[in-house]
Design a protein around this motif. Sequence first.
Motif, mmCIF file in Angstrom:
data_model
loop_
_atom_site.group_PDB
_atom_site.id
_atom_site.type_symbol
_atom_site.label_atom_id
_atom_site.label_comp_id
_atom_site.label_asym_id
_atom_site.label_seq_id
_atom_site.Cartn_x
_atom_site.Cartn_y
_atom_site.Cartn_z
ATOM 1 N N ILE A 120 0.848 -1.186 0.000
ATOM 2 C CA ILE A 120 0.000 0.000 0.000
ATOM 3 C C ILE A 120 0.884 1.237 0.000
ATOM 4 C CG2 ILE A 120 -1.938 -1.117 1.175
ATOM 5 C CD1 ILE A 120 -1.022 0.092 3.783
ATOM 6 N N THR A 157 -1.787 5.740 2.603
ATOM 7 C CA THR A 157 -2.806 4.782 3.037
ATOM 8 C C THR A 157 -2.430 4.151 4.363
ATOM 9 O OG1 THR A 157 -3.310 4.305 0.723
ATOM 10 C CG2 THR A 157 -4.066 2.701 2.351
ATOM 11 N N LYS A 211 -4.567 4.258 7.864
ATOM 12 C CA LYS A 211 -5.002 3.050 8.573
ATOM 13 C C LYS A 211 -4.508 3.048 10.010
ATOM 14 C CE LYS A 211 -5.748 -0.173 4.744
ATOM 15 N NZ LYS A 211 -7.135 -0.486 5.161
#
Length: 445
Positions: free
Chosen positions: A425, A429, A433
């Motif tokens: 990723i 991102t 998260k």
Amino acid sequence: MNTQTFSILVIDDDKSMRQSLLDLLEAAGWQAAALSRATAAVDRMAEIQPDVILSDVRMPGMSGLDLLAALDKNTAPPLVLISAHGDIPMAVKAIQDGAYSFVEKPYEPRRLLTILRHAAEQNRMKQSNTRLKERLFKLSGLDRVLLGQTDQVAHLRQDILDLAETGATVLIEGETGTGKELVARALHDLGTDAGAPFLALNCAALSQNTFETEMFGVAGETEGRLLTASGGTLFLDEICSCPLAVQAKLLRVLEDKHVLPVNAQHPVPVSFRVISATNEDVTLAVQEGRLRQDLLFRINTMILTLPPLRQRRDDLMLLTAHFLDEFARVYETTSPEISQDDLAALLAHDWPGNVRELRNVCERRVLSNRRGGGSMAQAIRSDQHLDDVPDTLREAVAAFERELIAKAVKAHKGRMDAAAEALGIGRRTLNEKIVKLGLDKDALL
């Protein structure tokens, strides 16, 4: 005095000339090998690996010009031709065909040694640059997405390396899961301004009402995101999903190269390298009125098309083995063997989620193998039924993500770029998260 030792391959059918050249070169500190036939040179090139080749032109069988034509221009060392029968047209033709230089017999020793040294130095520099590019390519994370041996992928890797140095505006096309953001980051990281900011914008999430406040800033209060990223790379992800009103504002920034903060009296100059990405057909998006044609002309100077995994089936096993080994290291377990049934399941699947889907399947396979069971077919079916997961399992999914991210951060000792690459990723991102899942990065280390 030149202290660097170079190697040379001398090819001449005249024994006395061969020996004369060897004596000269060895006296000058060269490591020299000699052959009487050019055909033998083609067969032994990989074994000898010279920095430069010095070849006679007229020889029985394969001539020096034939040897020049037979060599791979991308990998072969430079070739210097020497001949007593040469003339100007032959010399010009040889150099046009890729020879480094042409020397007539009888040769002047100092001039010949100077030509050969320059050729060898140029070859060493080329090899050094190639090794550096390969190292940077791996550090950028592209090897995780564009690992493979198919011609399509090999050419794409080279295009990315070449474009990175130019600073050209690039549009990246490819289906979801093919690694568009990783390619965009690699173009930035492998470029001349790798230390400059990289601003990734999800165009689908941009709002017409808040765009100027967020991106341009408010005079005397906040600095806009575009200003803080000036001098770096602007990555416009999902460009076809950008609201039309926002497209107009982006186009104005790209054309005028300045922004006007809210409540400001004077514009502020900005400059970006622009990289865009889309999983749609841009021509169709323009025809349907979802993408401005003038904006497309601004962002498509160069186009990179990332192939879907179903078009790279020759790379499927290589990628699978790579991801299985990678997740085995993350989870501190052994990598499962790939059975014939596993191979059949991999080849039968259409991979709509592309490399990202394959990574997830390989991770699931490693986790099941750690518990002593599982197969590739089961791991693939788990992906196919993700849409059927009931809401009551959302927390279980979050817990799984929390565990995986924690392990990746620990495994890479807090290096967030490396952890993001291992997880497949983007860094942005991963940060989102970590915040969403309530992870404390410092507590993990």
